[in-house]
Design a protein around this motif. Structure first.
Motif, PDB file in Angstrom:
ATOM      1  N   SER A  82       0.841  -1.197   0.000  1.00 53.63           N
ATOM      2  CA  SER A  82       0.000   0.000   0.000  1.00 53.63           C
ATOM      3  C   SER A  82       0.882   1.255   0.000  1.00 53.63           C
ATOM      4  O   SER A  82       2.081   1.185   0.270  1.00 53.63           O
ATOM      5  CB  SER A  82      -0.909  -0.005   1.218  1.00 53.63           C
ATOM      6  OG  SER A  82      -0.126   0.140   2.376  1.00 53.63           O
ATOM      7  N   GLU A  83       0.241   2.401  -0.245  1.00 56.48           N
ATOM      8  CA  GLU A  83       0.983   3.665  -0.323  1.00 56.48           C
ATOM      9  C   GLU A  83       1.710   3.989   0.984  1.00 56.48           C
ATOM     10  O   GLU A  83       2.852   4.413   0.985  1.00 56.48           O
ATOM     11  CB  GLU A  83       0.032   4.822  -0.679  1.00 56.48           C
ATOM     12  CG  GLU A  83      -0.310   4.905  -2.155  1.00 56.48           C
ATOM     13  CD  GLU A  83       0.906   4.903  -3.083  1.00 56.48           C
ATOM     14  OE1 GLU A  83       1.800   5.736  -2.858  1.00 56.48           O
ATOM     15  OE2 GLU A  83       0.966   4.068  -4.000  1.00 56.48           O
ATOM     16  N   ASP A  84       1.014   3.778   2.124  1.00 56.39           N
ATOM     17  CA  ASP A  84       1.671   4.138   3.390  1.00 56.39           C
ATOM     18  C   ASP A  84       2.855   3.225   3.715  1.00 56.39           C
ATOM     19  O   ASP A  84       3.804   3.645   4.377  1.00 56.39           O
ATOM     20  CB  ASP A  84       0.693   4.290   4.571  1.00 56.39           C
ATOM     21  CG  ASP A  84      -0.328   3.191   4.657  1.00 56.39           C
ATOM     22  OD1 ASP A  84      -0.380   2.366   3.737  1.00 56.39           O
ATOM     23  OD2 ASP A  84      -1.075   3.175   5.655  1.00 56.39           O
ATOM     24  N   VAL A  85       2.824   2.003   3.205  1.00 50.99           N
ATOM     25  CA  VAL A  85       3.990   1.122   3.409  1.00 50.99           C
ATOM     26  C   VAL A  85       5.201   1.692   2.668  1.00 50.99           C
ATOM     27  O   VAL A  85       6.337   1.621   3.143  1.00 50.99           O
ATOM     28  CB  VAL A  85       3.680  -0.319   2.943  1.00 50.99           C
ATOM     29  CG1 VAL A  85       4.949  -1.153   2.820  1.00 50.99           C
ATOM     30  CG2 VAL A  85       2.710  -0.980   3.909  1.00 50.99           C
ATOM     31  N   VAL A  91       5.779  -3.377   7.149  1.00 50.78           N
ATOM     32  CA  VAL A  91       4.476  -4.019   6.948  1.00 50.78           C
ATOM     33  C   VAL A  91       4.069  -4.736   8.229  1.00 50.78           C
ATOM     34  O   VAL A  91       4.909  -5.358   8.873  1.00 50.78           O
ATOM     35  CB  VAL A  91       4.602  -5.053   5.793  1.00 50.78           C
ATOM     36  CG1 VAL A  91       3.470  -6.069   5.811  1.00 50.78           C
ATOM     37  CG2 VAL A  91       4.663  -4.352   4.437  1.00 50.78           C
ATOM     38  N   ASN A  92       2.802  -4.630   8.628  1.00 45.00           N
ATOM     39  CA  ASN A  92       2.361  -5.461   9.762  1.00 45.00           C
ATOM     40  C   ASN A  92       1.141  -6.320   9.425  1.00 45.00           C
ATOM     41  O   ASN A  92       0.713  -7.123  10.232  1.00 45.00           O
ATOM     42  CB  ASN A  92       2.102  -4.612  11.014  1.00 45.00           C
ATOM     43  CG  ASN A  92       0.763  -3.926  10.980  1.00 45.00           C
ATOM     44  OD1 ASN A  92       0.212  -3.659   9.910  1.00 45.00           O
ATOM     45  ND2 ASN A  92       0.223  -3.611  12.136  1.00 45.00           N
ATOM     46  N   THR A  93       0.592  -6.128   8.215  1.00 44.25           N
ATOM     47  CA  THR A  93      -0.598  -6.897   7.816  1.00 44.25           C
ATOM     48  C   THR A  93      -0.463  -7.293   6.350  1.00 44.25           C
ATOM     49  O   THR A  93      -0.101  -6.450   5.527  1.00 44.25           O
ATOM     50  CB  THR A  93      -1.872  -6.027   7.976  1.00 44.25           C
ATOM     51  OG1 THR A  93      -1.964  -5.608   9.332  1.00 44.25           O
ATOM     52  CG2 THR A  93      -3.135  -6.783   7.596  1.00 44.25           C
ATOM     53  N   GLY A 103       0.852  -6.110   1.021  1.00 43.24           N
ATOM     54  CA  GLY A 103       1.273  -5.647   2.344  1.00 43.24           C
ATOM     55  C   GLY A 103       0.671  -4.308   2.733  1.00 43.24           C
ATOM     56  O   GLY A 103       0.563  -3.393   1.913  1.00 43.24           O
ATOM     57  N   PHE A 104       0.287  -4.194   4.011  1.00 43.78           N
ATOM     58  CA  PHE A 104      -0.277  -2.962   4.567  1.00 43.78           C
ATOM     59  C   PHE A 104       0.381  -2.678   5.909  1.00 43.78           C
ATOM     60  O   PHE A 104       1.084  -3.528   6.454  1.00 43.78           O
ATOM     61  CB  PHE A 104      -1.788  -3.131   4.814  1.00 43.78           C
ATOM     62  CG  PHE A 104      -2.587  -3.463   3.592  1.00 43.78           C
ATOM     63  CD1 PHE A 104      -3.230  -2.473   2.869  1.00 43.78           C
ATOM     64  CD2 PHE A 104      -2.705  -4.788   3.151  1.00 43.78           C
ATOM     65  CE1 PHE A 104      -3.980  -2.780   1.740  1.00 43.78           C
ATOM     66  CE2 PHE A 104      -3.446  -5.102   2.027  1.00 43.78           C
ATOM     67  CZ  PHE A 104      -4.085  -4.094   1.322  1.00 43.78           C
ATOM     68  N   ASN A 105       0.107  -1.485   6.438  1.00 42.63           N
ATOM     69  CA  ASN A 105       0.558  -1.196   7.798  1.00 42.63           C
ATOM     70  C   ASN A 105      -0.588  -0.542   8.570  1.00 42.63           C
ATOM     71  O   ASN A 105      -1.063   0.520   8.174  1.00 42.63           O
ATOM     72  CB  ASN A 105       1.779  -0.282   7.793  1.00 42.63           C
ATOM     73  CG  ASN A 105       2.453  -0.284   9.143  1.00 42.63           C
ATOM     74  OD1 ASN A 105       1.804  -0.088  10.163  1.00 42.63           O
ATOM     75  ND2 ASN A 105       3.741  -0.535   9.157  1.00 42.63           N
ATOM     76  N   ALA A 138       6.014   4.754  12.598  1.00 40.36           N
ATOM     77  CA  ALA A 138       4.633   4.638  12.099  1.00 40.36           C
ATOM     78  C   ALA A 138       3.767   5.781  12.622  1.00 40.36           C
ATOM     79  O   ALA A 138       2.973   6.369  11.872  1.00 40.36           O
ATOM     80  CB  ALA A 138       4.039   3.291  12.522  1.00 40.36           C
ATOM     81  N   ILE A 139       3.923   6.109  13.883  1.00 38.53           N
ATOM     82  CA  ILE A 139       3.073   7.144  14.483  1.00 38.53           C
ATOM     83  C   ILE A 139       3.440   8.529  13.943  1.00 38.53           C
ATOM     84  O   ILE A 139       2.562   9.329  13.606  1.00 38.53           O
ATOM     85  CB  ILE A 139       3.136   7.048  16.026  1.00 38.53           C
ATOM     86  CG1 ILE A 139       2.269   5.862  16.438  1.00 38.53           C
ATOM     87  CG2 ILE A 139       2.690   8.342  16.705  1.00 38.53           C
ATOM     88  CD1 ILE A 139       2.291   5.489  17.872  1.00 38.53           C
ATOM     89  N   SER A 140       4.723   8.812  13.803  1.00 46.03           N
ATOM     90  CA  SER A 140       5.135  10.125  13.265  1.00 46.03           C
ATOM     91  C   SER A 140       4.617  10.309  11.845  1.00 46.03           C
ATOM     92  O   SER A 140       4.136  11.386  11.489  1.00 46.03           O
ATOM     93  CB  SER A 140       6.656  10.267  13.236  1.00 46.03           C
ATOM     94  OG  SER A 140       7.180   9.985  14.479  1.00 46.03           O
TER      95      SER A 140
END
Ligand code: ATR
Length: 288
Positions: A82-85, A91-93, A103-105, A138-140
């Motif tokens: 995905s774009e955010d990855v 990746v966590n999902t 892959g996604f996060n 990830a949070i930032s």
């Protein structure tokens, strides 16, 4: 009605995985929504990662979560991300869509969803992020995507804070990004609207530790600690004593899981809040 032999398989891969709450969250969720699916944990060594992904395709494992040490290296073996990855680099999902691994996060999304549930607005705010590891990354990035005004990264190892700060600046040039050590000597504390602790300081069994000195911040500060065990860390205790609004990591943990479910099942759950509360009650037995 599917029988046991027709159950869809989901899992977590990582090393270690034995203490993970993911099986409790996901198996409870499958039961709540009446999905005939099952979620396992598999301890996978780094050199076996590629092989296990091939096996998952053959076995038609529908989806899985990924944890340390595979969150970054797995990208090399996926068919799509995905774009955010692409921004996060982790990746966590993973969803298995007809033999294609995508892959996604959901780390950042789970965090943002928890803010929404707590009715915490972050647009144009200044956020102090403690830590510069995977969670802080990830949070930032999710904070930057939401359009905060400014992010300050504070970390014990200052070079890592600098690297993360450079990374965010390069993707989000409009956002003001600074970095410092956990002593916060160069931080104007009165400017900070929210602190998010992404370090492991204060986590069970080191409950007496706080990552920073909480003195000198403004009156309506929000203190968010992504740790969920203990549910009230030393940092949150000190913040509460000062009258600040506090949030712990349980909501982020559950929301991350629910975001994974949405990805796997390919649908938005209409009873999100109701199921969230049910899972929170189930987790109480494991966390508190
Ligand atoms: P995660 O994926 O949970 O973010 P991580 O990538 O290992 O885990 O990051 C752990 C974070 O906690 C790091 O920011 C780490 O600081 P360093 O970069 O200096 O190692 C921080 N951390 C861990 N133990 C710490 C301690 N005793 N004091 C201060 N910071 C600590």
């Amino acid at each position: 009605m599917k029988t046991i032999k027709d159950k869809d398989i989901y899992c977590l891969i990582g090393n270690p995985v034995s203490k993970s709450l993911s099986p409790t969250i996901h198996n409870s969720y499958f039961e709540l929504i009446g999905e005939n699916s099952i979620y396992f944990t598999f301890e996978i060594k780094e050199e076996k990662l590629e092989l296990i992904l091939e096996a998952f395709k053959i076995l038609n494992v529908k989806g899985f979560n990924v944890t340390i040490p595979h969150k970054i290296t797995i990208i090399n073996y996926l068919d799509e991300v995905s774009e955010d990855v692409k921004v996060l680099g982790a990746v966590n999902t993973v969803r298995n869509l007809n033999g294609k691994l995508i892959g996604f996060n959901t780390d950042g999304k789970g965090f943002l969803k928890s803010l929404e549930m707590e009715k915490i607005g972050i647009k144009d705010k200044t956020i102090l992020v403690l830590g510069a590891g995977g969670a802080a990354n990830a949070i930032s990035v999710s904070l930057a995507m939401e359009g905060v005004k400014s992010i300050i990264i504070a970390n014990r190892t200052i070079s890592k804070a600098e690297t993360l700060s450079d990374r965010i600046s390069s993707y989000f040039p409009k956002i003001e990004v600074k970095y410092d050590s956990l002593k916060l000597e160069n931080v104007n504390k009165k400017e900070v609207d929210m602190i998010v602790n992404c370090t492991s300081v204060g986590m069970y069994p080191n409950q007496t530790e706080s990552p920073i000195d909480i003195e000198g911040f403004k009156e309506n500060l929000i203190v968010y600690d992504i740790i969920y065990k203990p549910k009230k860390t030393r940092l949150l205790q000190l913040a509460e004593f000062k009258g600040y609004k506090t949030v712990n990591g349980i909501s982020m943990l559950i929301n991350q899981g629910l975001c994974s479910q949405e990805i796997w099942l390919g649908k938005k759950d209409l009873f999100f809040l109701e199921n969230f509360e049910k899972i929170r009650r189930i987790l109480k037995n494991y966390i508190e």
